[in-house]
Design a protein around this motif. Sequence first.
Motif, PDB file in Angstrom:
ATOM      1  N   LYS A  93     -62.003   4.868  -9.246  1.00  0.00           N
ATOM      2  CA  LYS A  93     -61.198   5.991  -8.525  1.00  0.00           C
ATOM      3  C   LYS A  93     -59.935   6.027  -9.501  1.00  0.00           C
ATOM      4  O   LYS A  93     -59.147   5.110  -9.779  1.00  0.00           O
ATOM      5  CB  LYS A  93     -60.686   5.267  -7.238  1.00  0.00           C
ATOM      6  CG  LYS A  93     -59.957   6.346  -6.346  1.00  0.00           C
ATOM      7  CD  LYS A  93     -59.726   5.927  -5.014  1.00  0.00           C
ATOM      8  CE  LYS A  93     -58.740   6.771  -4.192  1.00  0.00           C
ATOM      9  NZ  LYS A  93     -58.564   7.946  -4.407  1.00  0.00           N
ATOM     10  N   VAL A  94     -59.387   7.518  -9.801  1.00  0.00           N
ATOM     11  CA  VAL A  94     -58.506   7.810 -10.267  1.00  0.00           C
ATOM     12  C   VAL A  94     -57.303   7.720  -9.420  1.00  0.00           C
ATOM     13  O   VAL A  94     -57.149   8.230  -8.397  1.00  0.00           O
ATOM     14  CB  VAL A  94     -58.313   9.695 -10.793  1.00  0.00           C
ATOM     15  CG1 VAL A  94     -57.234   9.898 -11.226  1.00  0.00           C
ATOM     16  CG2 VAL A  94     -59.759   9.736 -11.665  1.00  0.00           C
ATOM     17  N   VAL A  95     -56.500   6.773  -9.843  1.00  0.00           N
ATOM     18  CA  VAL A  95     -55.190   6.573  -9.091  1.00  0.00           C
ATOM     19  C   VAL A  95     -53.776   7.186  -9.635  1.00  0.00           C
ATOM     20  O   VAL A  95     -52.930   7.256  -8.892  1.00  0.00           O
ATOM     21  CB  VAL A  95     -54.937   4.985  -8.972  1.00  0.00           C
ATOM     22  CG1 VAL A  95     -56.307   4.112  -8.112  1.00  0.00           C
ATOM     23  CG2 VAL A  95     -54.832   4.178 -10.321  1.00  0.00           C
ATOM     24  N   SER A  96     -53.908   7.470 -10.851  1.00  0.00           N
ATOM     25  CA  SER A  96     -52.494   8.320 -11.479  1.00  0.00           C
ATOM     26  C   SER A  96     -53.193   9.098 -12.566  1.00  0.00           C
ATOM     27  O   SER A  96     -54.274   8.600 -13.344  1.00  0.00           O
ATOM     28  CB  SER A  96     -51.934   7.301 -12.085  1.00  0.00           C
ATOM     29  OG  SER A  96     -50.574   7.896 -12.679  1.00  0.00           O
ATOM     30  N   TYR A  97     -52.622  10.075 -12.869  1.00  0.00           N
ATOM     31  CA  TYR A  97     -52.906  11.184 -13.945  1.00  0.00           C
ATOM     32  C   TYR A  97     -51.587  11.899 -14.230  1.00  0.00           C
ATOM     33  O   TYR A  97     -50.745  12.136 -13.337  1.00  0.00           O
ATOM     34  CB  TYR A  97     -54.007  12.071 -13.808  1.00  0.00           C
ATOM     35  CG  TYR A  97     -53.978  13.093 -12.611  1.00  0.00           C
ATOM     36  CD1 TYR A  97     -53.437  14.435 -12.845  1.00  0.00           C
ATOM     37  CD2 TYR A  97     -54.173  12.708 -11.284  1.00  0.00           C
ATOM     38  CE1 TYR A  97     -53.193  15.188 -11.724  1.00  0.00           C
ATOM     39  CE2 TYR A  97     -54.046  13.735 -10.161  1.00  0.00           C
ATOM     40  CZ  TYR A  97     -53.644  14.903 -10.362  1.00  0.00           C
ATOM     41  OH  TYR A  97     -53.388  15.762  -9.407  1.00  0.00           O
ATOM     42  N   GLY A  98     -51.546  12.457 -15.632  1.00  0.00           N
ATOM     43  CA  GLY A  98     -50.461  13.047 -15.983  1.00  0.00           C
ATOM     44  C   GLY A  98     -49.178  12.628 -16.124  1.00  0.00           C
ATOM     45  O   GLY A  98     -48.091  13.349 -16.434  1.00  0.00           O
ATOM     46  N   LYS A  99     -49.036  11.371 -16.184  1.00  0.00           N
ATOM     47  CA  LYS A  99     -47.961  10.413 -16.370  1.00  0.00           C
ATOM     48  C   LYS A  99     -48.032   9.402 -17.037  1.00  0.00           C
ATOM     49  O   LYS A  99     -49.170   8.493 -16.596  1.00  0.00           O
ATOM     50  CB  LYS A  99     -46.937  10.588 -15.147  1.00  0.00           C
ATOM     51  CG  LYS A  99     -47.250   9.722 -14.075  1.00  0.00           C
ATOM     52  CD  LYS A  99     -46.325   9.804 -12.997  1.00  0.00           C
ATOM     53  CE  LYS A  99     -46.603   8.796 -11.649  1.00  0.00           C
ATOM     54  NZ  LYS A  99     -45.685   8.855 -10.636  1.00  0.00           N
ATOM     55  N   VAL A 100     -46.985   8.548 -17.513  1.00  0.00           N
ATOM     56  CA  VAL A 100     -47.135   7.113 -17.926  1.00  0.00           C
ATOM     57  C   VAL A 100     -46.703   6.365 -17.003  1.00  0.00           C
ATOM     58  O   VAL A 100     -45.220   6.463 -16.553  1.00  0.00           O
ATOM     59  CB  VAL A 100     -46.463   6.882 -19.508  1.00  0.00           C
ATOM     60  CG1 VAL A 100     -46.311   5.614 -19.851  1.00  0.00           C
ATOM     61  CG2 VAL A 100     -47.095   7.704 -20.265  1.00  0.00           C
ATOM     62  N   LEU A 101     -47.289   5.316 -16.197  1.00  0.00           N
ATOM     63  CA  LEU A 101     -46.806   4.546 -15.214  1.00  0.00           C
ATOM     64  C   LEU A 101     -46.106   3.204 -15.620  1.00  0.00           C
ATOM     65  O   LEU A 101     -46.523   2.897 -16.891  1.00  0.00           O
ATOM     66  CB  LEU A 101     -47.958   4.141 -14.401  1.00  0.00           C
ATOM     67  CG  LEU A 101     -48.734   5.181 -13.446  1.00  0.00           C
ATOM     68  CD1 LEU A 101     -50.074   4.316 -12.820  1.00  0.00           C
ATOM     69  CD2 LEU A 101     -47.864   5.871 -12.540  1.00  0.00           C
ATOM     70  N   LYS A 102     -44.972   3.021 -14.766  1.00  0.00           N
ATOM     71  CA  LYS A 102     -44.278   1.671 -15.440  1.00  0.00           C
ATOM     72  C   LYS A 102     -45.188   0.554 -14.842  1.00  0.00           C
ATOM     73  O   LYS A 102     -45.923   0.551 -14.067  1.00  0.00           O
ATOM     74  CB  LYS A 102     -43.025   1.541 -14.779  1.00  0.00           C
ATOM     75  CG  LYS A 102     -41.974   2.639 -15.419  1.00  0.00           C
ATOM     76  CD  LYS A 102     -40.709   2.641 -14.459  1.00  0.00           C
ATOM     77  CE  LYS A 102     -39.750   3.603 -15.052  1.00  0.00           C
ATOM     78  NZ  LYS A 102     -39.882   4.823 -15.177  1.00  0.00           N
TER      79      LYS A 102
END
Length: 115
Positions: A93-102
Amino acid sequence: MGLFGKKEAKKGSCCCGGACNAETMEQAKNAQTEGAPLKILGGGCAKCHELEKNTKAALEELCISAEIEMITDFTQIASYGVMTTPALVIEGKVVSYGKVLKKDEIIKLIKDRLS
């Protein structure tokens, strides 16, 4: 354009510019459920590598020894519905896209998905 009696060739509306077919898209779909539980989707840019580094740090802090798979094939990335990278996938499951998570954001996402 219809100038001088020439007809304009229609271009494919495929995510990869027309190089894929039903077989390659099916292979990309199957790859979503195979492999590591954590995946980084991206072209291999600095942001993708930073997300991978932060994900490794989050796994170390949680004392989880899980493999992280880096996916750079744009057909596979598109099969997840991702058009902006980097993206983080946890158990398909995609949980994040388009940014760098901390690191802390990744820890929260891992706890939410794996528990």
